[in-house]
Design a protein around this motif. Structure first.
Motif, PDB file in Angstrom:
ATOM      1  N   GLY A  49      -1.616   0.961  -8.621  1.00 43.99           N
ATOM      2  CA  GLY A  49      -2.171  -0.127  -7.818  1.00 43.99           C
ATOM      3  C   GLY A  49      -1.216  -1.291  -7.689  1.00 43.99           C
ATOM      4  N   TYR A  50      -1.639  -2.268  -6.922  1.00 42.88           N
ATOM      5  CA  TYR A  50      -0.925  -3.540  -6.788  1.00 42.88           C
ATOM      6  C   TYR A  50      -1.970  -4.620  -6.544  1.00 42.88           C
ATOM      7  N   GLY A  92      -6.233  -6.740  -3.394  1.00 40.40           N
ATOM      8  CA  GLY A  92      -5.878  -5.700  -4.358  1.00 40.40           C
ATOM      9  C   GLY A  92      -5.791  -4.354  -3.674  1.00 40.40           C
ATOM     10  N   ILE A  93      -4.932  -3.482  -4.204  1.00 41.39           N
ATOM     11  CA  ILE A  93      -4.723  -2.147  -3.654  1.00 41.39           C
ATOM     12  C   ILE A  93      -4.731  -1.150  -4.812  1.00 41.39           C
ATOM     13  N   ILE A  96      -7.325   8.949   3.051  1.00 35.28           N
ATOM     14  CA  ILE A  96      -6.540   7.774   2.666  1.00 35.28           C
ATOM     15  C   ILE A  96      -6.233   7.011   3.949  1.00 35.28           C
ATOM     16  N   ASP A  97      -6.432   5.698   3.929  1.00 37.10           N
ATOM     17  CA  ASP A  97      -6.351   4.888   5.152  1.00 37.10           C
ATOM     18  C   ASP A  97      -4.944   4.916   5.741  1.00 37.10           C
ATOM     19  N   ARG A  98      -4.778   5.581   6.867  1.00 35.11           N
ATOM     20  CA  ARG A  98      -3.473   5.709   7.511  1.00 35.11           C
ATOM     21  C   ARG A  98      -3.010   4.408   8.144  1.00 35.11           C
ATOM     22  N   THR A  99      -3.951   3.492   8.462  1.00 34.82           N
ATOM     23  CA  THR A  99      -3.540   2.240   9.112  1.00 34.82           C
ATOM     24  C   THR A  99      -2.793   1.325   8.156  1.00 34.82           C
ATOM     25  N   LEU A 100      -2.894   1.589   6.858  1.00 33.39           N
ATOM     26  CA  LEU A 100      -2.200   0.761   5.872  1.00 33.39           C
ATOM     27  C   LEU A 100      -0.828   1.311   5.499  1.00 33.39           C
ATOM     28  N   ILE A 101      -0.415   2.392   6.126  1.00 34.07           N
ATOM     29  CA  ILE A 101       0.841   3.041   5.743  1.00 34.07           C
ATOM     30  C   ILE A 101       1.996   2.523   6.590  1.00 34.07           C
ATOM     31  N   PHE A 117       0.828  -1.198   0.000  1.00 38.34           N
ATOM     32  CA  PHE A 117       0.000   0.000   0.000  1.00 38.34           C
ATOM     33  C   PHE A 117       0.870   1.258   0.000  1.00 38.34           C
ATOM     34  N   THR A 118       1.910   1.250   0.796  1.00 37.58           N
ATOM     35  CA  THR A 118       2.752   2.435   0.896  1.00 37.58           C
ATOM     36  C   THR A 118       3.501   2.687  -0.403  1.00 37.58           C
ATOM     37  N   ARG A 119       3.915   1.635  -1.079  1.00 35.51           N
ATOM     38  CA  ARG A 119       4.581   1.816  -2.379  1.00 35.51           C
ATOM     39  C   ARG A 119       3.608   2.396  -3.416  1.00 35.51           C
TER      40      ARG A 119
END
Length: 604
Positions: free
Chosen positions: A515-516, A523-524, A556-561, A435-437
């Motif tokens: 995305g990834y 999926g992201i 943007i979801d900060r918990t995924l960073i 997600f961060t990438r």
């Protein structure tokens, strides 16, 4: 003005059609039939009457094609739809072929004997689309046959009627260009190109040029008709006169003649008889090109003269888009707040989530429906780039999932398209890394300054760099153009590895959506819409510089960073973006949603 409905649900797959089509082929002396996902206007989203590919194969994506021979059949899709096609298409009857591995012409080459006859509907192909088949038939000493009647139409007893929605006037945001100004702009471009007329068949071009809207196709307020526009600004619109009431005729003005569709062929013949030079956009049906050729017209291939001026929106039009995004952002924030509370209990499914976000948007008085089918994918379904949830595939959101929601709205003052990826419960380190990438790639694009004349193709690598550093990538473009209460996918601008190198101009609106996707897992994607703006250059700059203004407003979801992967510049950008989101949206939210937004947009 009527809402734009999802009419594709009315088309059902007929598993007996393949057998019936082969029987027709035997009787007609045809060895292969080409079946594209297309209508006479090369629309992305088709009216039910044109969903021939879905009727034949069961594939419901917005891009694809099929080829049928006496003993083989195949469906061809790009990387967005490979997994979806394998789920929807009966593999015992149709081979599913990714376009990255083989094209329809290449597949057919291995199965085509000398003297074979390959049939197509010339209304459903452009000249460029037919060229690989012409080359194939030349090499194989086969014949490419243009059909007068599409066999699937004949074999479809309950085929829906062609679109006949009422046409309505659209005035746009205050200060926007009107139809007369647009037609004068198109006329001037024809003079410059040495053309006497242009033929227009694209629904978004007609809607834009004449300042009208309709509900002829799902998700996009396009008008399916044909038009001829002259270098003197005169225009002939070929559409059922019953669809155009007195108010719309007055809106169009004296410079636009309304003529019934059966008169279109004769009008093309008249241009040929006069020896007129006719600009023919690349997305024009081969039937029209052939008719002009036979009539003696000078066919002048070129860009649709509506494309460039439609893409470069005026300041008033961009302001309309901004306002639409503010209201859209509030609806999406309410959805994300609801999701954060409801999903952990296990009572939310992909279908209920999609219905919820669509319903929240629909509360806006200026809403006219979704801008595309909402993509609502949890866990492995999120890895299907253009996944569309159904009763068969619906999945509950459970702890440990990554949930991807890609949705948008059509509003009278703008079109939106936004993707957010949300962790349900605690994400894994791998999820946070990916997600961060993706986030780093998004930030790299939206913050980049670039010289005037730069194309989206030149920026694409910025979105992929952080993924490439980990040996990862995604199999779709990074960005597409977006219309103003028109197509959610609009050209000519785009951000992608390949494609026409169209220079980005102020007023263009694009998505930025790296995305990834990990097949079978999650999926992201992070997607915001941006508009191209002029920006100050650095000290001593010798070039005119451009950049992007972000239009989309949603947390943007900060918990995924993974914080250690972000540098200080990237952290500062996200904090500033979240501050703008909070300040802009808070006043229009209910107390509960406002409190959630405050938490979701806290500094990193």
């Amino acid at each position: 003005m009527a809402d734009i409905g999802d009419m594709s649900e009315t088309v059902t797959h007929d598993p007996t059609l393949l057998r019936s089509l082969r029987a027709w082929m035997a009787g007609a002396g045809v060895d292969a039939v080409l079946v594209p996902h297309a209508d006479e206007h090369q629309s992305e989203y088709l009216p039910p009457s044109a969903e021939r590919l879905a009727r034949l194969t069961g594939f419901t994506g917005s891009a694809g094609s099929a080829v049928v021979t006496a003993d083989a059949a195949a469906v061809f899709v790009d990387g967005r739809y490979t997994l979806q096609a394998r789920d929807e298409v009966d593999g015992a009857r149709f081979e599913v072929c990714p376009l990255a591995k083989t094209t329809p012409a290449e597949w057919l080459r291995e199965r085509l004997a000398a003297g074979a006859r390959v049939a197509h509907d010339p209304w459903l192909f452009t000249a460029g689309q037919l060229e690989p088949y012409r080359a194939l038939c030349r090499d194989a000493r086969a014949e490419l046959v243009a059909l007068e009647t599409n066999p699937i139409d004949v074999l479809w007893p309950d085929r829906p009627p062609k679109p006949a929605s009422a046409v309505t006037a659209w005035n746009g945001p205050t200060g926007a260009r009107d139809g007369a100004d647009k037609r004068a702009q198109v006329a001037e471009s024809l003079k410059t190109a040495g053309a006497d007329w242009t033929v227009l068949a694209a629904g978004d071009s007609l809607a834009w040029l004449f300042d009208v809207r309709a509900a002829d196709v799902p998700f996009t307020p396009m008008v399916l008709a044909f038009a001829l526009v002259g270098a003197d600004g005169a225009a002939k619109l070929f559409i059922d006169p019953a669809r155009v009431d007195a108010a719309v005729r007055a809106h169009l003005g004296a410079g636009v003649d309304i003529l019934p569709p059966p008169d279109f062929g004769a009008a093309l013949d008249a241009l040929g008889a006069a020896g007129a030079g006719v600009r023919v956009p690349a997305a024009t049906a081969q039937w029209i090109v052939d008719r002009l050729d036979r009539a003696g017209a000078r066919v002048l291939p070129g860009a649709d003269p509506c494309d460039a001026p439609r893409a470069a929106k005026t300041p008033a039009e961009i302001e309309g888009m901004r306002q639409a995004h503010v209201r859209d952002g509030r609806a999406l924030t309410r959805f994300l707040a609801w999701l954060d509370e409801a999903a952990p209990g296990g009572g939310v499914t992909e279908r209920t989530a999609a219905a919820k976000v669509d319903a929240l948007r629909a509360e806006d008085p200026m809403s006219r429906g979704p801008s595309f089918p909402t993509i609502s994918g949890a866990g492995p379904n999120g890895a299907i780039v253009h996944y569309r949830v159904s009763a068969k595939t619906d999945r509950a959101l459970v702890d440990g999932d990554v949930y991807l929601v890609d949705s948008g709205g059509q509003y009278l003052d703008g079109t939106t398209d936004v993707t957010r990826t949300v962790a349900i419960g605690e994400p894994t380190p791998e999820m946070k890394d990916r997600f961060t990438r993706v986030l780093k790639g998004h930030i790299a694009v939206v913050t980049q300054r670039f010289p005037k004349g730069t194309s989206g193709q030149e920026l694409d690598v910025l979105a992929r760099r952080a993924l490439w550093e980990a040996g990862l990538d995604y199999d779709h473009g990074t960005g597409h153009g977006v219309g103003l209460y028109l197509g959610v996918h609009e050209g000519p601008q785009r951000i992608a590895k390949r494609g026409a190198p169209v220079a980005l101009e102020p007023g263009m609106v694009l998505s930025v959506e790296p995305g990834y996707y990990k097949a079978g897992a999650y999926g992201i994607r992070i997607e915001n819409l941006v508009t191209v703006v002029g920006v100050p250059g650095p000290a001593g700059a010798e070039l005119e510089m451009l950049g992007f203004e972000v239009l989309t407003l949603a947390p943007i979801d900060r918990t995924l960073i993974s914080l250690q992967l972000l540098n200080e510049t990237e952290r500062a950008w996200l904090d500033a973006y979240h501050r703008k989101v909070s300040q802009t949206l808070s006043d229009g939210l209910d107390k509960k949603s406002r409190a959630w937004l405050e938490r979701a947009t806290q500094r990193l």
